[in-house]
Design a protein around this motif. Sequence first.
Motif, PDB file in Angstrom:
ATOM      1  N   GLN A  12       0.836  -1.199   0.000  1.00 23.32           N
ATOM      2  CA  GLN A  12       0.000   0.000   0.000  1.00 23.32           C
ATOM      3  C   GLN A  12       0.874   1.254   0.000  1.00 23.32           C
ATOM      4  N   GLU A  13       1.882   1.271   0.870  1.00 25.78           N
ATOM      5  CA  GLU A  13       2.791   2.422   0.905  1.00 25.78           C
ATOM      6  C   GLU A  13       3.518   2.584  -0.423  1.00 25.78           C
ATOM      7  N   ARG A  14       3.941   1.459  -1.018  1.00 29.69           N
ATOM      8  CA  ARG A  14       4.621   1.501  -2.313  1.00 29.69           C
ATOM      9  C   ARG A  14       3.743   2.177  -3.367  1.00 29.69           C
ATOM     10  N   ARG A  15       2.465   1.806  -3.409  1.00 30.21           N
ATOM     11  CA  ARG A  15       1.562   2.382  -4.410  1.00 30.21           C
ATOM     12  C   ARG A  15       1.403   3.890  -4.209  1.00 30.21           C
ATOM     13  N   VAL A  16       1.248   4.302  -2.951  1.00 34.68           N
ATOM     14  CA  VAL A  16       1.082   5.724  -2.644  1.00 34.68           C
ATOM     15  C   VAL A  16       2.344   6.500  -3.028  1.00 34.68           C
ATOM     16  N   ILE A  17       3.493   5.978  -2.629  1.00 33.28           N
ATOM     17  CA  ILE A  17       4.763   6.647  -2.931  1.00 33.28           C
ATOM     18  C   ILE A  17       5.011   6.663  -4.435  1.00 33.28           C
ATOM     19  N   ALA A  18       4.715   5.565  -5.114  1.00 27.73           N
ATOM     20  CA  ALA A  18       4.924   5.506  -6.565  1.00 27.73           C
ATOM     21  C   ALA A  18       4.106   6.570  -7.280  1.00 27.73           C
ATOM     22  N   ARG A  19       2.850   6.727  -6.900  1.00 27.63           N
ATOM     23  CA  ARG A  19       2.010   7.755  -7.534  1.00 27.63           C
ATOM     24  C   ARG A  19       2.617   9.147  -7.321  1.00 27.63           C
ATOM     25  N   ARG A  20       3.023   9.401  -6.095  1.00 23.49           N
ATOM     26  CA  ARG A  20       3.588  10.720  -5.788  1.00 23.49           C
ATOM     27  C   ARG A  20       4.891  10.956  -6.551  1.00 23.49           C
ATOM     28  N   ARG A  21       5.760   9.970  -6.550  1.00 24.06           N
ATOM     29  CA  ARG A  21       7.053  10.128  -7.220  1.00 24.06           C
ATOM     30  C   ARG A  21       6.880  10.258  -8.738  1.00 24.06           C
ATOM     31  N   ARG A  22       5.910   9.566  -9.331  1.00 27.56           N
ATOM     32  CA  ARG A  22       5.654   9.734 -10.771  1.00 27.56           C
ATOM     33  C   ARG A  22       5.197  11.161 -11.072  1.00 27.56           C
ATOM     34  N   ARG A  23       4.298  11.690 -10.225  1.00 20.66           N
ATOM     35  CA  ARG A  23       3.848  13.080 -10.410  1.00 20.66           C
ATOM     36  C   ARG A  23       5.020  14.047 -10.270  1.00 20.66           C
ATOM     37  N   GLU A  24       5.871  13.805  -9.276  1.00 23.41           N
ATOM     38  CA  GLU A  24       7.026  14.679  -9.064  1.00 23.41           C
ATOM     39  C   GLU A  24       7.998  14.616 -10.242  1.00 23.41           C
ATOM     40  N   LEU A  25       8.255  13.412 -10.734  1.00 22.08           N
ATOM     41  CA  LEU A  25       9.150  13.271 -11.876  1.00 22.08           C
ATOM     42  C   LEU A  25       8.567  13.975 -13.095  1.00 22.08           C
ATOM     43  N   ASP A  26       7.286  13.789 -13.334  1.00 21.41           N
ATOM     44  CA  ASP A  26       6.660  14.474 -14.468  1.00 21.41           C
ATOM     45  C   ASP A  26       6.779  15.986 -14.323  1.00 21.41           C
ATOM     46  N   ALA A  27       6.563  16.499 -13.118  1.00 26.44           N
ATOM     47  CA  ALA A  27       6.680  17.949 -12.892  1.00 26.44           C
ATOM     48  C   ALA A  27       8.118  18.416 -13.134  1.00 26.44           C
ATOM     49  N   ALA A  28       9.099  17.650 -12.663  1.00 29.56           N
ATOM     50  CA  ALA A  28      10.506  18.014 -12.865  1.00 29.56           C
ATOM     51  C   ALA A  28      10.861  17.994 -14.348  1.00 29.56           C
ATOM     52  N   LEU A  29      10.393  16.984 -15.064  1.00 32.29           N
ATOM     53  CA  LEU A  29      10.676  16.905 -16.499  1.00 32.29           C
ATOM     54  C   LEU A  29       9.976  18.028 -17.258  1.00 32.29           C
ATOM     55  N   ASP A  30       8.786  18.415 -16.786  1.00 27.76           N
ATOM     56  CA  ASP A  30       8.103  19.569 -17.386  1.00 27.76           C
ATOM     57  C   ASP A  30       8.953  20.828 -17.231  1.00 27.76           C
ATOM     58  N   VAL A  31       9.516  21.026 -16.039  1.00 25.44           N
ATOM     59  CA  VAL A  31      10.382  22.187 -15.789  1.00 25.44           C
ATOM     60  C   VAL A  31      11.544  22.197 -16.780  1.00 25.44           C
ATOM     61  N   LEU A  32      12.096  21.022 -17.046  1.00 23.22           N
ATOM     62  CA  LEU A  32      13.255  20.910 -17.921  1.00 23.22           C
ATOM     63  C   LEU A  32      12.892  20.875 -19.403  1.00 23.22           C
ATOM     64  N   GLY A  33      11.594  20.787 -19.694  1.00 25.47           N
ATOM     65  CA  GLY A  33      11.160  20.737 -21.084  1.00 25.47           C
ATOM     66  C   GLY A  33      11.328  19.377 -21.728  1.00 25.47           C
ATOM     67  N   VAL A  34      11.428  18.336 -20.929  1.00 24.62           N
ATOM     68  CA  VAL A  34      11.594  16.975 -21.448  1.00 24.62           C
ATOM     69  C   VAL A  34      10.214  16.375 -21.701  1.00 24.62           C
TER      70      VAL A  34
END
Length: 190
Positions: A12-34
Motif C-alpha cells: 500500500q505504501e509503495r503504491r502511494v509513494i509511486a504515484r507521488r514520485r511519478r507526479r514529481e518526476l513528471d513535474a521536474a521533467l516539465d520544468v526541464l522541457g523533457v
Amino acid sequence: TATDGELADSEQERRVIARRRRRELDAALDVLGVTDRVRLGLRDGGCAAVDPKGPVAMIASVIAERSPDTIVTFGPDGLTGHPDHCAVSRWTAEAARRAGSGARLLNTAATADIMDEHKDVNSRFEVFEPGFPTLHRRDELSVDLALDGRWLDLKLRALQAHASQTAGLIDVLGIDRYRRWIVPEMFVDA
C-alpha cells in the motif's frame, strides 16, 4: 526511468509513494522541457537482482529508436553506491554497446575538492554509501560545469519538483546552502 522510487515497507505504501514520485518526476521533467519519457517500471530497491536481459533490451531499443549523440548515466559505482544505480549503469553501458550506438557515454563523477567543499551536507545526510563515490581528478573530467544563473535556477526548480526527496533537505539546509550544493555537474567518458 528505471523505477518509480517507491521503496517502502508495505505494498500500500509503495503504491502511494509511486504515484507521488511519478507526479514529481513528471513535474521536474516539465520544468526541464523533457517530453520524451520512458519508464521501465522496475521495482525500486530490486534492480540489482533483475535479470539484465530485459532492461538492457528495453534501453537498447530506446537508444536505437532515438539515436542520441550523448547518453548520460551513472558510473559503475552508481555515484552514491546505491545498488539500483549501479545496475542502471551496467544496463545502459551494455545497451549502448548492443544498439551499436556511436553515442558518447558519460558517467556522473565527483572530485575530491567538491566532496570536501560539500562534506557538511554529504556526511550529515549520508548521501553516499561508505567508500563512495569513486573520486576523479579534475583533468579526468570530460564535462566540468559550475551551474549559475538561469541554468542553476532551472536545476533548482526541477529538484524542488521532487518535494518528497528534496523539501526536507532544503528546509534544514536553507535554500542558499542547497543551491551551492547543487552547482557542480561533472561527468567522465565511460
